[in-house]
Motif scaffolding. Sequence first.
Motif, PDB file in Angstrom:
ATOM      1  N   HIS A  47       0.843  -1.204   0.000  1.00 22.05           N
ATOM      2  CA  HIS A  47       0.000   0.000   0.000  1.00 22.05           C
ATOM      3  C   HIS A  47       0.876   1.251   0.000  1.00 22.05           C
ATOM      4  O   HIS A  47       0.771   2.086  -0.895  1.00 22.05           O
ATOM      5  N   HIS A  78      -4.716   6.330  -5.467  1.00 21.40           N
ATOM      6  CA  HIS A  78      -5.653   7.267  -4.830  1.00 21.40           C
ATOM      7  C   HIS A  78      -5.848   8.488  -5.716  1.00 21.40           C
ATOM      8  O   HIS A  78      -4.961   8.841  -6.474  1.00 21.40           O
ATOM      9  N   HIS A 213     -11.232   6.058   7.339  1.00 21.23           N
ATOM     10  CA  HIS A 213      -9.801   5.907   7.664  1.00 21.23           C
ATOM     11  C   HIS A 213      -9.416   6.821   8.825  1.00 21.23           C
ATOM     12  O   HIS A 213      -8.802   6.385   9.794  1.00 21.23           O
ATOM     13  N   HIS A 238     -11.953  -2.078   3.406  1.00 22.88           N
ATOM     14  CA  HIS A 238     -11.856  -2.095   1.946  1.00 22.88           C
ATOM     15  C   HIS A 238     -12.740  -3.145   1.296  1.00 22.88           C
ATOM     16  O   HIS A 238     -13.168  -2.965   0.154  1.00 22.88           O
ATOM     17  N   PHE A 407      -7.350  11.998   4.948  1.00 24.36           N
ATOM     18  CA  PHE A 407      -6.590  10.750   4.936  1.00 24.36           C
ATOM     19  C   PHE A 407      -5.351  10.907   4.054  1.00 24.36           C
ATOM     20  O   PHE A 407      -5.459  11.331   2.911  1.00 24.36           O
TER      21      PHE A 407
HETATM   22 CU1  C2O Z   1      -5.344   2.918  -0.373  1.00 19.45          CU
HETATM   23 CU2  C2O Z   1      -8.250   2.958   2.040  1.00 19.45          CU
HETATM   24  O1  C2O Z   1      -6.643   3.155   1.061  1.00 19.45           O
END
Ligand code: C2O
Length: 473
Positions: A47, A78, A213, A238, A407
């Motif tokens: 990630h 993202h 988050h 997720h 986030f």
């Molecule tokens: Cu890549 Cu909820 O994040």
Amino acid sequence: MRTRRSVHAIEGNTSDETLLWYGRAIGELKQRPITDPRGWRFQAAIHAYQRGTDPFAVDGESLPSTQDQLDFWNQCQHGSWYFLPWHRMYLFHFEQLILSEVQRLGGPSDWALPYWNYSQDDPNSRLLPISFRAPTLSDGSPNHLFVSQRISDANAGNVIADETDVDLSNCLSKQRFSGPELGDTGFGGPQTGFMHSGRAPGALESIPHAMMHVRVGGNGFMSRFNTAALDPIFWLHHANIDRLWEVWKKRDPDHLDPESHQWLRGVSFQFHDVAGNRVTMRCQDVTDPTAHPLEYQYDDVSDPLPESFGVDETAGDIDVLQLIGATNEPFEVNLNATATQCVVRAPRSDNTVESFGVDSNVTRVFLSIEQLTCNGMATAIEIYLGLTPEADPESNPTHRVARLPLFGVREASEPTGPHAGSGLAFSLDITEAFQNLDDLGDDKFRDVPITLHPVGEHSGDAIRVGRVSLYAE
Ligand code: C2O
């Protein structure tokens, strides 16, 4: 076919061992070094990873080769139309890994990730699921679903999120999956190339995704790209976001995935299978979760909104966006005051703000916020339109146009990081609120007061905004 089920249904059935096996498997993964693609730390680094923020870093330990780090780490997508497909791939490979451990330990061969549906009418659905709260299990052994690095109310079983944080009415009513980076970014996010962060998110990525988050994370793991996947709840969160992609597609026959070559095949992503072999995936491989290679389903993809709800009628063809006004200089959000105001001045001339609502050339108005940075922890900023400078935002809820979750703001603010310090960006459709605004200003300019109101916990570090601008479509 394996079925991903609601964590609430699983916890409500005392003989269901899905979460027990999940914890046991995580315990196995945790024993592996960071160089092992089948280990807990490597999985989280896929990630995002920075050595300086690794809570488990040990001096002198070896790391994967530079090439492996480049290929497999810091991959999360993202602010992009790859957000949903990339996280679906990521979850799938993680789920396969957990499944293989569960089977090796003698558990069920149909193990599947549960999902956390926090958007139910029952406010208890928004409490952190019980199995994740206690440091130990009833026999005294460690509970691998627990981490202390959360906002303390989460592990205490207290309220951490409200209805606005988990509201689905905006995202699920989006007519298009994608859109331009400025303007309507759609359900799934704007058209970009490979994108770690920096562009305005799609509607689902913002609320409920990013909001949950920061609500869970506080100053801990879930609030940062670098550490989010070190919290076992990340994967259930997720799974729910992934489920909502299916809910969106099912609720309207016009809700379709992008059909362009660029989205379907243009970018490929690297993972490892459970045997440690390199796997390449493209979006076209993951559009249908029930098909090979994914082969899973959700126990519930019914529409949570009233049937009459939500055709976004303003979504016609995408027209060219025209800048109608912007702030001149970067500014700081005052954390000691309830609000900070900026005024966007729009020159009065044909086809601009003044004609809005009169001249049918302008169909929508967007508010764009760029280069929002903060080097500490901050939860969210609310945006209000048309307040006087003295007004208290919270007593004027009808003026609120959005809650923006922050986030990943720290990672996005580091000039030397993979995001080059470009900060977070947001693009909001404010058409309706705009129509209700008083016409302020003088005969040359129209003034649009925009109020920024910090909400939730913050570390006191300055929040800076590069630019606020208005666009007409
Ligand atoms: Cu890549 Cu909820 O994040």
